[in-house]
Write a protein that holds these residues in place. Sequence first.
Motif, PDB file in Angstrom:
ATOM      1  N   ARG A   1     122.473 -96.003 -40.053  1.00  0.00           N
ATOM      2  CA  ARG A   1     121.826 -94.691 -40.281  1.00  0.00           C
ATOM      3  C   ARG A   1     122.303 -93.659 -39.258  1.00  0.00           C
ATOM      4  O   ARG A   1     122.518 -92.498 -39.601  1.00  0.00           O
ATOM      5  CB  ARG A   1     120.306 -94.843 -40.204  1.00  0.00           C
ATOM      6  CG  ARG A   1     119.748 -95.554 -41.416  1.00  0.00           C
ATOM      7  CD  ARG A   1     118.231 -95.663 -41.357  1.00  0.00           C
ATOM      8  NE  ARG A   1     117.757 -96.583 -42.378  1.00  0.00           N
ATOM      9  CZ  ARG A   1     116.501 -96.996 -42.498  1.00  0.00           C
ATOM     10  NH1 ARG A   1     115.591 -96.556 -41.665  1.00  0.00           N
ATOM     11  NH2 ARG A   1     116.159 -97.821 -43.455  1.00  0.00           N
TER      12      ARG A   1
ATOM     13  N   ARG B   1     124.306 -90.312 -40.084  1.00  0.00           N
ATOM     14  CA  ARG B   1     123.766 -88.998 -39.705  1.00  0.00           C
ATOM     15  C   ARG B   1     124.841 -88.141 -39.066  1.00  0.00           C
ATOM     16  O   ARG B   1     124.803 -86.917 -39.139  1.00  0.00           O
ATOM     17  CB  ARG B   1     122.583 -89.192 -38.751  1.00  0.00           C
ATOM     18  CG  ARG B   1     121.783 -87.924 -38.539  1.00  0.00           C
ATOM     19  CD  ARG B   1     120.540 -88.157 -37.727  1.00  0.00           C
ATOM     20  NE  ARG B   1     120.839 -88.406 -36.333  1.00  0.00           N
ATOM     21  CZ  ARG B   1     119.905 -88.631 -35.402  1.00  0.00           C
ATOM     22  NH1 ARG B   1     118.632 -88.622 -35.727  1.00  0.00           N
ATOM     23  NH2 ARG B   1     120.251 -88.847 -34.150  1.00  0.00           N
TER      24      ARG B   1
ATOM     25  N   THR C   1     112.494 -87.504 -40.060  1.00  0.00           N
ATOM     26  CA  THR C   1     112.458 -87.499 -41.526  1.00  0.00           C
ATOM     27  C   THR C   1     111.011 -87.599 -42.008  1.00  0.00           C
ATOM     28  O   THR C   1     110.591 -86.854 -42.904  1.00  0.00           O
ATOM     29  CB  THR C   1     113.277 -88.688 -42.071  1.00  0.00           C
ATOM     30  OG1 THR C   1     114.567 -88.665 -41.464  1.00  0.00           O
ATOM     31  CG2 THR C   1     113.419 -88.623 -43.575  1.00  0.00           C
TER      32      THR C   1
ATOM     33  N   PRO D   1     112.850 -95.881 -32.081  1.00  0.00           N
ATOM     34  CA  PRO D   1     114.245 -95.688 -31.671  1.00  0.00           C
ATOM     35  C   PRO D   1     114.894 -94.491 -32.354  1.00  0.00           C
ATOM     36  O   PRO D   1     114.491 -94.104 -33.456  1.00  0.00           O
ATOM     37  CB  PRO D   1     114.925 -96.982 -32.138  1.00  0.00           C
ATOM     38  CG  PRO D   1     113.840 -97.964 -32.304  1.00  0.00           C
ATOM     39  CD  PRO D   1     112.600 -97.205 -32.652  1.00  0.00           C
ATOM     40  N   SER D   2     115.879 -93.948 -31.683  1.00  0.00           N
ATOM     41  CA  SER D   2     116.653 -92.866 -32.280  1.00  0.00           C
ATOM     42  C   SER D   2     117.259 -93.373 -33.586  1.00  0.00           C
ATOM     43  O   SER D   2     117.898 -94.425 -33.616  1.00  0.00           O
ATOM     44  CB  SER D   2     117.767 -92.468 -31.308  1.00  0.00           C
ATOM     45  OG  SER D   2     118.633 -91.548 -31.925  1.00  0.00           O
ATOM     46  N   GLY D   3     117.004 -92.659 -34.665  1.00  0.00           N
ATOM     47  CA  GLY D   3     117.526 -93.060 -35.969  1.00  0.00           C
ATOM     48  C   GLY D   3     116.524 -93.853 -36.795  1.00  0.00           C
ATOM     49  O   GLY D   3     116.810 -94.208 -37.941  1.00  0.00           O
ATOM     50  N   SER D   4     115.341 -94.124 -36.222  1.00  0.00           N
ATOM     51  CA  SER D   4     114.360 -94.923 -36.970  1.00  0.00           C
ATOM     52  C   SER D   4     113.706 -94.133 -38.095  1.00  0.00           C
ATOM     53  O   SER D   4     113.127 -94.717 -39.014  1.00  0.00           O
ATOM     54  CB  SER D   4     113.284 -95.481 -36.027  1.00  0.00           C
ATOM     55  OG  SER D   4     112.601 -94.434 -35.374  1.00  0.00           O
ATOM     56  N   GLY D   5     113.782 -92.793 -37.999  1.00  0.00           N
ATOM     57  CA  GLY D   5     113.273 -91.982 -39.100  1.00  0.00           C
ATOM     58  C   GLY D   5     112.089 -91.094 -38.752  1.00  0.00           C
ATOM     59  O   GLY D   5     111.427 -90.562 -39.644  1.00  0.00           O
ATOM     60  N   LYS D   6     111.841 -90.887 -37.467  1.00  0.00           N
ATOM     61  CA  LYS D   6     110.694 -90.077 -37.034  1.00  0.00           C
ATOM     62  C   LYS D   6     110.770 -88.656 -37.604  1.00  0.00           C
ATOM     63  O   LYS D   6     109.821 -88.171 -38.206  1.00  0.00           O
ATOM     64  CB  LYS D   6     110.622 -89.998 -35.496  1.00  0.00           C
ATOM     65  CG  LYS D   6     110.524 -91.349 -34.817  1.00  0.00           C
ATOM     66  CD  LYS D   6     110.546 -91.211 -33.313  1.00  0.00           C
ATOM     67  CE  LYS D   6     111.824 -90.614 -32.750  1.00  0.00           C
ATOM     68  NZ  LYS D   6     113.022 -91.446 -32.864  1.00  0.00           N
TER      69      LYS D   6
ATOM     70  N   ARG E   1     122.050 -95.165 -27.475  1.00  0.00           N
ATOM     71  CA  ARG E   1     120.850 -95.155 -28.311  1.00  0.00           C
ATOM     72  C   ARG E   1     120.527 -96.553 -28.837  1.00  0.00           C
ATOM     73  O   ARG E   1     119.371 -96.956 -28.924  1.00  0.00           O
ATOM     74  CB  ARG E   1     121.034 -94.166 -29.472  1.00  0.00           C
ATOM     75  CG  ARG E   1     120.784 -92.744 -29.046  1.00  0.00           C
ATOM     76  CD  ARG E   1     121.361 -91.704 -29.986  1.00  0.00           C
ATOM     77  NE  ARG E   1     121.490 -90.445 -29.274  1.00  0.00           N
ATOM     78  CZ  ARG E   1     120.596 -89.457 -29.316  1.00  0.00           C
ATOM     79  NH1 ARG E   1     119.553 -89.547 -30.098  1.00  0.00           N
ATOM     80  NH2 ARG E   1     120.778 -88.364 -28.606  1.00  0.00           N
TER      81      ARG E   1
ATOM     82  N   ARG F   1     121.986 -79.050 -31.393  1.00  0.00           N
ATOM     83  CA  ARG F   1     122.895 -79.521 -32.439  1.00  0.00           C
ATOM     84  C   ARG F   1     123.048 -78.391 -33.452  1.00  0.00           C
ATOM     85  O   ARG F   1     122.231 -77.468 -33.484  1.00  0.00           O
ATOM     86  CB  ARG F   1     122.300 -80.738 -33.159  1.00  0.00           C
ATOM     87  CG  ARG F   1     122.251 -81.979 -32.313  1.00  0.00           C
ATOM     88  CD  ARG F   1     121.627 -83.125 -33.136  1.00  0.00           C
ATOM     89  NE  ARG F   1     121.281 -84.248 -32.277  1.00  0.00           N
ATOM     90  CZ  ARG F   1     120.230 -85.059 -32.464  1.00  0.00           C
ATOM     91  NH1 ARG F   1     119.415 -84.847 -33.471  1.00  0.00           N
ATOM     92  NH2 ARG F   1     119.994 -86.057 -31.657  1.00  0.00           N
TER      93      ARG F   1
ATOM     94  N   ASN G   1     110.098 -98.735 -41.368  1.00  0.00           N
ATOM     95  CA  ASN G   1     110.761 -97.754 -42.238  1.00  0.00           C
ATOM     96  C   ASN G   1     111.969 -98.387 -42.933  1.00  0.00           C
ATOM     97  O   ASN G   1     113.110 -98.041 -42.687  1.00  0.00           O
ATOM     98  CB  ASN G   1     111.191 -96.527 -41.424  1.00  0.00           C
ATOM     99  CG  ASN G   1     111.836 -95.461 -42.303  1.00  0.00           C
ATOM    100  OD1 ASN G   1     111.675 -95.478 -43.532  1.00  0.00           O
ATOM    101  ND2 ASN G   1     112.567 -94.545 -41.678  1.00  0.00           N
ATOM    102  N   ASP G   2     111.658 -99.344 -43.834  1.00  0.00           N
ATOM    103  CA  ASP G   2     112.750 -99.925 -44.627  1.00  0.00           C
ATOM    104  C   ASP G   2     112.918 -99.146 -45.916  1.00  0.00           C
ATOM    105  O   ASP G   2     113.983 -99.144 -46.532  1.00  0.00           O
ATOM    106  CB  ASP G   2     112.512-101.423 -44.890  1.00  0.00           C
ATOM    107  CG  ASP G   2     111.122-101.703 -45.476  1.00  0.00           C
ATOM    108  OD1 ASP G   2     110.278-100.776 -45.510  1.00  0.00           O
ATOM    109  OD2 ASP G   2     110.888-102.843 -45.889  1.00  0.00           O
TER     110      ASP G   2
ATOM    111  N   LEU H   1     111.741 -95.253 -47.391  1.00  0.00           N
ATOM    112  CA  LEU H   1     111.149 -93.996 -46.923  1.00  0.00           C
ATOM    113  C   LEU H   1     109.817 -93.674 -47.600  1.00  0.00           C
ATOM    114  O   LEU H   1     108.863 -93.286 -46.933  1.00  0.00           O
ATOM    115  CB  LEU H   1     112.155 -92.856 -47.101  1.00  0.00           C
ATOM    116  CG  LEU H   1     111.791 -91.558 -46.406  1.00  0.00           C
ATOM    117  CD1 LEU H   1     111.601 -91.744 -44.916  1.00  0.00           C
ATOM    118  CD2 LEU H   1     112.883 -90.519 -46.672  1.00  0.00           C
TER     119      LEU H   1
END
Length: 207
Positions: free
Chosen positions: A135, A139, A21, A14-19, A150, A46, A173-174, A176
């Motif tokens: 998150r 962001r 990062t 999902p958007s914001g899951s940390g891909k 999202r 952006r 991703n609880d 990092l």
Amino acid sequence: MVQKGPRPLVLCGPSGSGKSTLLKRLLKEFPDKFGFSVSHTTRAPRAGEKNGVHYHFTNLNDMSTAIEKGEFIETAIFSGNIYGTSKKAVDDVRRTGKICVLDIEMEGVKQIKRTDLDPLLVFVMPPSIDELERRLRARNTEQEDSLKKRLETARREIKFGQEPGNFNIIILNDNLDKAYNELRDFITQNIEDNDQDDTNEKTTDKK
Ligand SMILES: Nc1ncnc2c1ncn2[C@@H]1O[C@H](COP(=O)(O)OP(=O)(O)OP(=O)(O)O)[C@@H](O)[C@H]1O
């Protein structure tokens, strides 16, 4: 398309899951080993995003024409914009001998599974929808509408991510550092061993 070089690595979640990062960290630690496949998108850049680096920014007309010509491996509409990976983007990375890394969403994953790319599929799982929302808000990149979309999509994606057979690994991703180490270990075990294996005889969990 003939499969040459290491298997591509796909990150989905999902958007914001940390891909991004996780990928940023991977590419920073191993700049010579991985190459990012640059996606096309019709969404506006952006702040700080560079054309040809973060995305190939394009418009609806040009992108539709290229899709009709069969130039894309996968495309998807997300939050009102088209995203896609061109064959050229993957070939560009593969030609350098690096492992091609792709950041694609659910519909794209379904399409790439039907190609002969034989990618390793990683699902990045957020700890919860509430934490995902926190998150995304922190962001500070989304308008309220986009954020809501999202989060709605995230519920479907999480369901898809958890279905057996859809991914080779689900990384929670609880934390990092923990998530990153898990990703790195998975890659070491699954990609580097199979480096330059044209026949894919040694691969384990295909399709
Ligand atoms: N384990 C974590 N703990 C806390 N915050 C995190 C963690 N992982 C990522 N974040 C933060 O969550 C936000 C979303 O992460 P990121 O932008 O990498 O998500 P994404 O999956 O790439 O999203 P998109 O698909 O929208 O590009 C970022 O601000 C990031 O710094």
